[in-house]
Design a protein around this motif. Structure first.
Motif, PDB file in Angstrom:
ATOM      1  N   LEU A   1       0.814  -1.208   0.000  1.00 38.17           N
ATOM      2  CA  LEU A   1       0.000   0.000   0.000  1.00 38.17           C
ATOM      3  C   LEU A   1       0.851   1.262   0.000  1.00 38.17           C
ATOM      4  O   LEU A   1       1.928   1.312   0.603  1.00 38.17           O
ATOM      5  N   LYS A   2       0.331   2.270  -0.700  1.00 40.89           N
ATOM      6  CA  LYS A   2       1.008   3.556  -0.849  1.00 40.89           C
ATOM      7  C   LYS A   2       0.115   4.662  -0.275  1.00 40.89           C
ATOM      8  O   LYS A   2      -1.118   4.499  -0.234  1.00 40.89           O
ATOM      9  N   PRO A   3       0.708   5.765   0.115  1.00 42.92           N
ATOM     10  CA  PRO A   3      -0.127   6.875   0.608  1.00 42.92           C
ATOM     11  C   PRO A   3      -1.208   7.295  -0.386  1.00 42.92           C
ATOM     12  O   PRO A   3      -2.312   7.683   0.027  1.00 42.92           O
ATOM     13  N   GLU A   4      -0.931   7.196  -1.672  1.00 39.93           N
ATOM     14  CA  GLU A   4      -1.926   7.580  -2.668  1.00 39.93           C
ATOM     15  C   GLU A   4      -3.078   6.591  -2.787  1.00 39.93           C
ATOM     16  O   GLU A   4      -4.032   6.834  -3.525  1.00 39.93           O
ATOM     17  N   ASP A   5      -2.993   5.479  -2.067  1.00 41.93           N
ATOM     18  CA  ASP A   5      -4.129   4.551  -2.008  1.00 41.93           C
ATOM     19  C   ASP A   5      -5.158   4.986  -0.970  1.00 41.93           C
ATOM     20  O   ASP A   5      -6.220   4.367  -0.856  1.00 41.93           O
ATOM     21  N   THR A   6      -4.843   6.020  -0.222  1.00 43.76           N
ATOM     22  CA  THR A   6      -5.784   6.529   0.769  1.00 43.76           C
ATOM     23  C   THR A   6      -7.061   6.993   0.081  1.00 43.76           C
ATOM     24  O   THR A   6      -7.029   7.809  -0.837  1.00 43.76           O
ATOM     25  N   ALA A   7      -8.186   6.433   0.521  1.00 38.13           N
ATOM     26  CA  ALA A   7      -9.473   6.719  -0.114  1.00 38.13           C
ATOM     27  C   ALA A   7     -10.582   6.011   0.656  1.00 38.13           C
ATOM     28  O   ALA A   7     -10.318   5.211   1.547  1.00 38.13           O
ATOM     29  N   VAL A   8     -11.795   6.302   0.274  1.00 39.00           N
ATOM     30  CA  VAL A   8     -12.933   5.493   0.715  1.00 39.00           C
ATOM     31  C   VAL A   8     -13.139   4.412  -0.336  1.00 39.00           C
ATOM     32  O   VAL A   8     -13.228   4.713  -1.539  1.00 39.00           O
ATOM     33  N   TYR A   9     -13.197   3.188   0.113  1.00 36.09           N
ATOM     34  CA  TYR A   9     -13.330   2.053  -0.793  1.00 36.09           C
ATOM     35  C   TYR A   9     -14.771   1.543  -0.752  1.00 36.09           C
ATOM     36  O   TYR A   9     -15.340   1.330   0.322  1.00 36.09           O
ATOM     37  N   PHE A  10     -15.312   1.347  -1.945  1.00 37.93           N
ATOM     38  CA  PHE A  10     -16.696   0.927  -2.087  1.00 37.93           C
ATOM     39  C   PHE A  10     -16.777  -0.419  -2.799  1.00 37.93           C
ATOM     40  O   PHE A  10     -16.013  -0.707  -3.717  1.00 37.93           O
ATOM     41  N   CYS A  11     -17.747  -1.168  -2.390  1.00 37.10           N
ATOM     42  CA  CYS A  11     -18.098  -2.417  -3.057  1.00 37.10           C
ATOM     43  C   CYS A  11     -19.370  -2.171  -3.860  1.00 37.10           C
ATOM     44  O   CYS A  11     -20.243  -1.392  -3.432  1.00 37.10           O
ATOM     45  N   ALA A  12     -19.485  -2.822  -5.016  1.00 38.46           N
ATOM     46  CA  ALA A  12     -20.663  -2.627  -5.843  1.00 38.46           C
ATOM     47  C   ALA A  12     -21.056  -3.924  -6.525  1.00 38.46           C
ATOM     48  O   ALA A  12     -20.208  -4.779  -6.802  1.00 38.46           O
ATOM     49  N   ALA A  13     -22.315  -4.031  -6.795  1.00 40.01           N
ATOM     50  CA  ALA A  13     -22.857  -5.145  -7.580  1.00 40.01           C
ATOM     51  C   ALA A  13     -23.667  -4.564  -8.730  1.00 40.01           C
ATOM     52  O   ALA A  13     -24.432  -3.610  -8.535  1.00 40.01           O
ATOM     53  N   ARG A  14     -23.482  -5.123  -9.905  1.00 42.88           N
ATOM     54  CA  ARG A  14     -24.242  -4.658 -11.072  1.00 42.88           C
ATOM     55  C   ARG A  14     -25.411  -5.606 -11.268  1.00 42.88           C
ATOM     56  O   ARG A  14     -25.277  -6.694 -11.848  1.00 42.88           O
ATOM     57  N   VAL A  15     -26.553  -5.199 -10.786  1.00 49.79           N
ATOM     58  CA  VAL A  15     -27.762  -6.024 -10.832  1.00 49.79           C
ATOM     59  C   VAL A  15     -28.798  -5.306 -11.671  1.00 49.79           C
ATOM     60  O   VAL A  15     -29.102  -4.135 -11.423  1.00 49.79           O
ATOM     61  N   GLY A  16     -29.335  -6.002 -12.681  1.00 48.95           N
ATOM     62  CA  GLY A  16     -30.333  -5.377 -13.528  1.00 48.95           C
ATOM     63  C   GLY A  16     -29.795  -4.200 -14.309  1.00 48.95           C
ATOM     64  O   GLY A  16     -30.532  -3.261 -14.612  1.00 48.95           O
ATOM     65  N   GLY A  17     -28.489  -4.226 -14.603  1.00 51.63           N
ATOM     66  CA  GLY A  17     -27.884  -3.155 -15.364  1.00 51.63           C
ATOM     67  C   GLY A  17     -27.533  -1.921 -14.565  1.00 51.63           C
ATOM     68  O   GLY A  17     -27.021  -0.944 -15.126  1.00 51.63           O
ATOM     69  N   GLU A  18     -27.801  -1.929 -13.281  1.00 51.94           N
ATOM     70  CA  GLU A  18     -27.499  -0.781 -12.424  1.00 51.94           C
ATOM     71  C   GLU A  18     -26.516  -1.182 -11.336  1.00 51.94           C
ATOM     72  O   GLU A  18     -26.565  -2.306 -10.835  1.00 51.94           O
ATOM     73  N   ASP A  19     -25.650  -0.229 -10.966  1.00 49.42           N
ATOM     74  CA  ASP A  19     -24.686  -0.469  -9.900  1.00 49.42           C
ATOM     75  C   ASP A  19     -25.292  -0.103  -8.557  1.00 49.42           C
ATOM     76  O   ASP A  19     -25.787   1.010  -8.371  1.00 49.42           O
ATOM     77  N   SER A  20     -25.253  -1.047  -7.644  1.00 44.94           N
ATOM     78  CA  SER A  20     -25.687  -0.799  -6.265  1.00 44.94           C
ATOM     79  C   SER A  20     -24.449  -0.778  -5.384  1.00 44.94           C
ATOM     80  O   SER A  20     -23.616  -1.680  -5.479  1.00 44.94           O
ATOM     81  N   TRP A  21     -24.357   0.253  -4.534  1.00 44.28           N
ATOM     82  CA  TRP A  21     -23.145   0.501  -3.770  1.00 44.28           C
ATOM     83  C   TRP A  21     -23.360   0.319  -2.278  1.00 44.28           C
ATOM     84  O   TRP A  21     -24.463   0.565  -1.769  1.00 44.28           O
ATOM     85  N   GLY A  22     -22.274  -0.053  -1.605  1.00 41.23           N
ATOM     86  CA  GLY A  22     -22.277  -0.033  -0.158  1.00 41.23           C
ATOM     87  C   GLY A  22     -21.973   1.370   0.341  1.00 41.23           C
ATOM     88  O   GLY A  22     -21.832   2.306  -0.451  1.00 41.23           O
ATOM     89  N   GLN A  23     -21.825   1.495   1.661  1.00 45.07           N
ATOM     90  CA  GLN A  23     -21.602   2.811   2.256  1.00 45.07           C
ATOM     91  C   GLN A  23     -20.135   3.214   2.220  1.00 45.07           C
ATOM     92  O   GLN A  23     -19.800   4.378   2.456  1.00 45.07           O
ATOM     93  N   GLY A  24     -19.257   2.258   1.940  1.00 45.20           N
ATOM     94  CA  GLY A  24     -17.833   2.538   1.849  1.00 45.20           C
ATOM     95  C   GLY A  24     -17.106   2.328   3.167  1.00 45.20           C
ATOM     96  O   GLY A  24     -17.703   2.360   4.242  1.00 45.20           O
ATOM     97  N   THR A  25     -15.807   2.109   3.045  1.00 45.25           N
ATOM     98  CA  THR A  25     -14.951   1.965   4.227  1.00 45.25           C
ATOM     99  C   THR A  25     -13.658   2.733   3.970  1.00 45.25           C
ATOM    100  O   THR A  25     -13.083   2.657   2.886  1.00 45.25           O
ATOM    101  N   GLN A  26     -13.233   3.485   4.969  1.00 40.26           N
ATOM    102  CA  GLN A  26     -12.069   4.362   4.811  1.00 40.26           C
ATOM    103  C   GLN A  26     -10.778   3.571   4.958  1.00 40.26           C
ATOM    104  O   GLN A  26     -10.610   2.803   5.914  1.00 40.26           O
ATOM    105  N   VAL A  27      -9.868   3.785   4.022  1.00 36.87           N
ATOM    106  CA  VAL A  27      -8.517   3.230   4.109  1.00 36.87           C
ATOM    107  C   VAL A  27      -7.547   4.404   4.099  1.00 36.87           C
ATOM    108  O   VAL A  27      -7.585   5.242   3.196  1.00 36.87           O
ATOM    109  N   THR A  28      -6.708   4.446   5.108  1.00 37.95           N
ATOM    110  CA  THR A  28      -5.708   5.498   5.215  1.00 37.95           C
ATOM    111  C   THR A  28      -4.332   4.874   5.291  1.00 37.95           C
ATOM    112  O   THR A  28      -4.075   4.025   6.154  1.00 37.95           O
ATOM    113  N   VAL A  29      -3.469   5.286   4.362  1.00 32.85           N
ATOM    114  CA  VAL A  29      -2.105   4.770   4.317  1.00 32.85           C
ATOM    115  C   VAL A  29      -1.174   5.903   4.733  1.00 32.85           C
ATOM    116  O   VAL A  29      -0.998   6.880   4.008  1.00 32.85           O
TER     117      VAL A  29
END
Length: 115
Positions: free
Chosen positions: A85-113
């Motif tokens: 991991l690098k400092p530039e990887d610091t971000a909120v990371y989201f998971c998504a599923a493409r169901v019915g042609g649309e992306d559904s997202w989670g709330q995200g989790t913060q990663v800080t490097v």
């Protein structure tokens, strides 16, 4: 009802590793593309990796060789293994599923490097 919940974020030193998890429910997890994206303040969401029902995968150049995606269909869970991991990887990371042609997202989790 479709639900996506990320976990596993936190603070890690440069060069370290972290594994994120994404628990999915409300749809047939194994039948749809799922993936990970990240976002930093002031920038758009960046797709990182995805895995498709046939097992094929997509990986962005920015994380190739460092990040790995995997899915456990029996547990309806998606994983993101992040190494070197690098400092530039610091971000909120989201998971998504493409169901019915649309992306559904989670709330995200913060990663800080950072040291």
């Amino acid at each position: 009802q479709l639900r996506i919940v990320e976990s596993g974020g936190g603070l890690v030193q440069p060069g370290g590793s972290l594994r994120l998890s994404c628990a999915a429910s409300g749809f047939t997890f194994s039948s749809y593309p799922v993936g990970w994206a990240r976002q930093v303040p002031g920038k758009g969401r960046e797709w990182l990796l995805a895995v498709y029902p046939d097992g094929s995968k997509y990986s962005a150049n920015s994380v190739k060789g460092r990040f790995t995606i995997s899915r456990d269909n029996a547990k309806n869970t998606l994983y993101l293994q992040m190494n070197s991991l690098k400092p530039e990887d610091t971000a909120v990371y989201f998971c998504a599923a493409r169901v019915g042609g649309e992306d559904s997202w989670g709330q995200g989790t913060q990663v800080t490097v950072s040291s």
